[in-house]
Design a protein around this motif. Sequence first.
Motif, PDB file in Angstrom:
ATOM      1  N   ASP A 378       0.832  -1.209   0.000  1.00  0.00           N
ATOM      2  CA  ASP A 378       0.000   0.000   0.000  1.00  0.00           C
ATOM      3  C   ASP A 378       0.866   1.259   0.000  1.00  0.00           C
ATOM      4  N   GLY A 379       1.886   1.255   0.861  1.00  0.00           N
ATOM      5  CA  GLY A 379       2.804   2.400   0.912  1.00  0.00           C
ATOM      6  C   GLY A 379       3.568   2.575  -0.377  1.00  0.00           C
ATOM      7  N   MET A 380       3.965   1.458  -1.013  1.00  0.00           N
ATOM      8  CA  MET A 380       4.678   1.532  -2.290  1.00  0.00           C
ATOM      9  C   MET A 380       3.794   2.123  -3.377  1.00  0.00           C
ATOM     10  N   PHE A 381       2.536   1.721  -3.384  1.00  0.00           N
ATOM     11  CA  PHE A 381       1.595   2.282  -4.361  1.00  0.00           C
ATOM     12  C   PHE A 381       1.520   3.812  -4.209  1.00  0.00           C
ATOM     13  N   TYR A 382       1.384   4.275  -2.974  1.00  0.00           N
ATOM     14  CA  TYR A 382       1.249   5.717  -2.717  1.00  0.00           C
ATOM     15  C   TYR A 382       2.485   6.466  -3.215  1.00  0.00           C
ATOM     16  N   VAL A 383       3.666   5.937  -2.922  1.00  0.00           N
ATOM     17  CA  VAL A 383       4.903   6.616  -3.333  1.00  0.00           C
ATOM     18  C   VAL A 383       5.040   6.605  -4.849  1.00  0.00           C
ATOM     19  N   PHE A 427      12.498  -4.815  -6.935  1.00  0.00           N
ATOM     20  CA  PHE A 427      13.557  -5.738  -6.533  1.00  0.00           C
ATOM     21  C   PHE A 427      13.676  -5.781  -5.004  1.00  0.00           C
ATOM     22  N   ASN A 428      13.689  -4.594  -4.386  1.00  0.00           N
ATOM     23  CA  ASN A 428      13.794  -4.535  -2.918  1.00  0.00           C
ATOM     24  C   ASN A 428      12.592  -5.203  -2.247  1.00  0.00           C
ATOM     25  N   PHE A 429      11.412  -5.044  -2.879  1.00  0.00           N
ATOM     26  CA  PHE A 429      10.236  -5.694  -2.313  1.00  0.00           C
ATOM     27  C   PHE A 429      10.368  -7.221  -2.395  1.00  0.00           C
ATOM     28  N   GLY A 430      10.924  -7.717  -3.513  1.00  0.00           N
ATOM     29  CA  GLY A 430      11.120  -9.154  -3.642  1.00  0.00           C
ATOM     30  C   GLY A 430      11.992  -9.692  -2.524  1.00  0.00           C
ATOM     31  N   LEU A 491      10.876 -14.279  -5.903  1.00  0.00           N
ATOM     32  CA  LEU A 491      11.928 -14.533  -6.893  1.00  0.00           C
ATOM     33  C   LEU A 491      11.627 -13.841  -8.210  1.00  0.00           C
ATOM     34  N   MET A 492      10.345 -13.783  -8.590  1.00  0.00           N
ATOM     35  CA  MET A 492       9.972 -13.069  -9.820  1.00  0.00           C
ATOM     36  C   MET A 492      10.332 -11.590  -9.728  1.00  0.00           C
ATOM     37  N   CYS A 493      10.123 -10.993  -8.529  1.00  0.00           N
ATOM     38  CA  CYS A 493      10.428  -9.557  -8.344  1.00  0.00           C
ATOM     39  C   CYS A 493      11.920  -9.285  -8.441  1.00  0.00           C
ATOM     40  N   THR A 494      12.744 -10.299  -8.156  1.00  0.00           N
ATOM     41  CA  THR A 494      14.209 -10.096  -8.187  1.00  0.00           C
ATOM     42  C   THR A 494      14.824 -10.548  -9.494  1.00  0.00           C
ATOM     43  N   ASP A 495      13.964 -10.934 -10.472  1.00  0.00           N
ATOM     44  CA  ASP A 495      14.489 -11.355 -11.777  1.00  0.00           C
ATOM     45  C   ASP A 495      15.142 -10.180 -12.494  1.00  0.00           C
ATOM     46  N   GLN A 496      16.146 -10.475 -13.264  1.00  0.00           N
ATOM     47  CA  GLN A 496      16.788  -9.513 -14.147  1.00  0.00           C
ATOM     48  C   GLN A 496      16.664 -10.022 -15.581  1.00  0.00           C
ATOM     49  N   PRO A 497      16.430  -9.182 -16.588  1.00  0.00           N
ATOM     50  CA  PRO A 497      16.289  -7.721 -16.491  1.00  0.00           C
ATOM     51  C   PRO A 497      14.940  -7.317 -15.924  1.00  0.00           C
ATOM     52  N   GLN A 501      10.022  -8.329 -14.421  1.00  0.00           N
ATOM     53  CA  GLN A 501       9.429  -8.130 -13.089  1.00  0.00           C
ATOM     54  C   GLN A 501       7.921  -7.879 -13.202  1.00  0.00           C
ATOM     55  N   PRO A 502       7.129  -8.357 -12.235  1.00  0.00           N
ATOM     56  CA  PRO A 502       5.712  -7.989 -12.192  1.00  0.00           C
ATOM     57  C   PRO A 502       5.577  -6.542 -11.726  1.00  0.00           C
ATOM     58  N   ASN A 503       4.476  -5.907 -12.080  1.00  0.00           N
ATOM     59  CA  ASN A 503       4.263  -4.539 -11.593  1.00  0.00           C
ATOM     60  C   ASN A 503       3.527  -4.576 -10.254  1.00  0.00           C
ATOM     61  N   LEU A 504       3.339  -3.430  -9.668  1.00  0.00           N
ATOM     62  CA  LEU A 504       2.733  -3.361  -8.335  1.00  0.00           C
ATOM     63  C   LEU A 504       1.302  -3.875  -8.326  1.00  0.00           C
ATOM     64  N   THR A 505       0.566  -3.612  -9.396  1.00  0.00           N
ATOM     65  CA  THR A 505      -0.829  -4.080  -9.453  1.00  0.00           C
ATOM     66  C   THR A 505      -0.887  -5.602  -9.435  1.00  0.00           C
ATOM     67  N   GLN A 506      -0.026  -6.213 -10.238  1.00  0.00           N
ATOM     68  CA  GLN A 506       0.013  -7.676 -10.261  1.00  0.00           C
ATOM     69  C   GLN A 506       0.430  -8.238  -8.906  1.00  0.00           C
ATOM     70  N   ILE A 507       1.414  -7.595  -8.298  1.00  0.00           N
ATOM     71  CA  ILE A 507       1.878  -8.038  -6.976  1.00  0.00           C
ATOM     72  C   ILE A 507       0.744  -7.958  -5.968  1.00  0.00           C
ATOM     73  N   TYR A 508       0.063  -6.834  -5.967  1.00  0.00           N
ATOM     74  CA  TYR A 508      -0.997  -6.636  -4.976  1.00  0.00           C
ATOM     75  C   TYR A 508      -2.134  -7.636  -5.187  1.00  0.00           C
ATOM     76  N   ASP A 509      -2.531  -7.848  -6.442  1.00  0.00           N
ATOM     77  CA  ASP A 509      -3.619  -8.791  -6.728  1.00  0.00           C
ATOM     78  C   ASP A 509      -3.271 -10.202  -6.256  1.00  0.00           C
ATOM     79  N   LEU A 510      -2.020 -10.613  -6.472  1.00  0.00           N
ATOM     80  CA  LEU A 510      -1.610 -11.951  -6.060  1.00  0.00           C
ATOM     81  C   LEU A 510      -1.605 -12.067  -4.532  1.00  0.00           C
TER      82      LEU A 510
END
Length: 522
Positions: A378-383, A427-430, A491-497, A501-510
């Motif tokens: 939630d805080g990440m979305f706001y920022v 990445f940091n969230f992952g 692990l998906m959030c820390t993937d490179q390149p 990475q999933p976006n915040l909406t996808q992360i939140y829905d999951l």
Amino acid sequence: MASSLFFIFIISFLSSLSHFLPHSVLSATVVEDLANLTPPPDFTNTITQNCIHNPLLRYCNNASSTSPMDIVEIFRSTIVASHLCNESKNPNCVDSFPKIRIHSRPKTAALYLSFDFFWKYCPLTVVEIDLVNNSLKGEFPTNVLSCAQIRTLDLSYNQFSGFVPVQNLSGLTNLTHLNLSYNRFSEDKISDSSEFFKRFNASSFIHSGVLPDAKRYKVKVLVLLIVFPITVILLCFCLGWMCLKRPDYLPRTCRRSHKFTSAMIDAATDEFSDRKLVSKSNGVDIYKGTLRDGTEAKIEVYTEKISSEKRCEFAEECEAVYRLRHKNLVRVLGWCNGRSLRALVTEWIHGESLETWLNSSLASSWRRRLRVVMGVVDGMFYVSEHWPEVTLGLSASSVLLSDKDQEPLISQFKIGDGNNSSSTNIFNFGLFLLEMITNLRPDEAQEDSDRRYLEYIRVHYPDNLERVIDEKMKVEERTLEKVKQGITLGLMCTDQPPLKQPNLTQIYDLLVSLYESSSRHH
């Protein structure tokens, strides 16, 4: 003319009085005469006749309706006049009473000044009043001004105080000589009485207090020309120092509370003492500081050297972060953007960190951990909506839990990272999500600690994930699959390149899906 007036007033009375009283009585002291003598039977007629001959006599104004008390006062005033004329060493008091002169006789001068009834009927022949060196105290003796015809008034060498009745003295049109020197009068405003002071020269007011004393005037000039400018310069210097270095000494209405100087940060951290140091990481030193008003604050000091252009960007981002207000963000109090120091100042939260919380019994529930993670998102979305350039420090040690409602609070911001803030935050969230599940974290003492940490997780993925899941978390067989999905998301959030990475909406829905399915299992 004055002699004839006096003769009518005094001589005629004394002549008539001598027929009634022995000579020894007339030579008694003034106090004795005032106590013992009474008006003779024909005194009223004598007064009336005097007024017929000269109606200008002072007591003649009320002669037609003279009361017994008035008669006594007039009689008493003639007694005082007779004695005072002799006390003043006038050569022939039978013919003339021109001067009232008492020098260096304090008790005598004070006695005659106390006879208000005498001054009320002051003889018209008196043209000089001289009461020098009698140590007389109190305010200016205004009763002497009833002798409006006087030409000379000398009250020098006494101890009179208060203000001089300039207006009353100005009404004495015959007054040509005035001496008020060596008294203790209050200084008069010359501009308000300029015409009066033009009538007399400065010798009339030497050390009188009426005019500025020469020495005191020099002191005032010295203060005005030297001391005052130096004081103003020092005050301006101190004010300038406070404005530039320590604006926290100024009233709140006179300063921008969110702007911190290097000196303020230095004072808040006790010159960056080890005792105030909380942690060190790559490019950021964190201190617990105390502001001048007693507020405890967390101070993130950025040690990396940057260009002046980057410093401008840093200031803009700090301005934006300062305005951010969200239940899952620690409140930013301000920042410092000096040439030698960059720092972000946030409120100090007394709640525990997630690193501590994960080792408590409250963190044994998978569902509770998910709820904390969702608060962070939630805080990440706001920022990301308000200032996506800000990088968030997401780790179990930098995310705090509020005392009041156990809400997660993102407490670390990294300003000035530039273009890849969004992907860095994902990445940091992952890493943060994996920490929340495993209760393991990268060893920052090792080089490339994040990569080593992720490799350790991937070694056990997907078949042996039970070996990395926190043993303190109670995971039933039916929720184990949900926990594994959480690790997969981390692990998906820390993937490179970053494009993978999933976006915040996808992360939140999951996360919502995992949270709701966990509630159904409960």
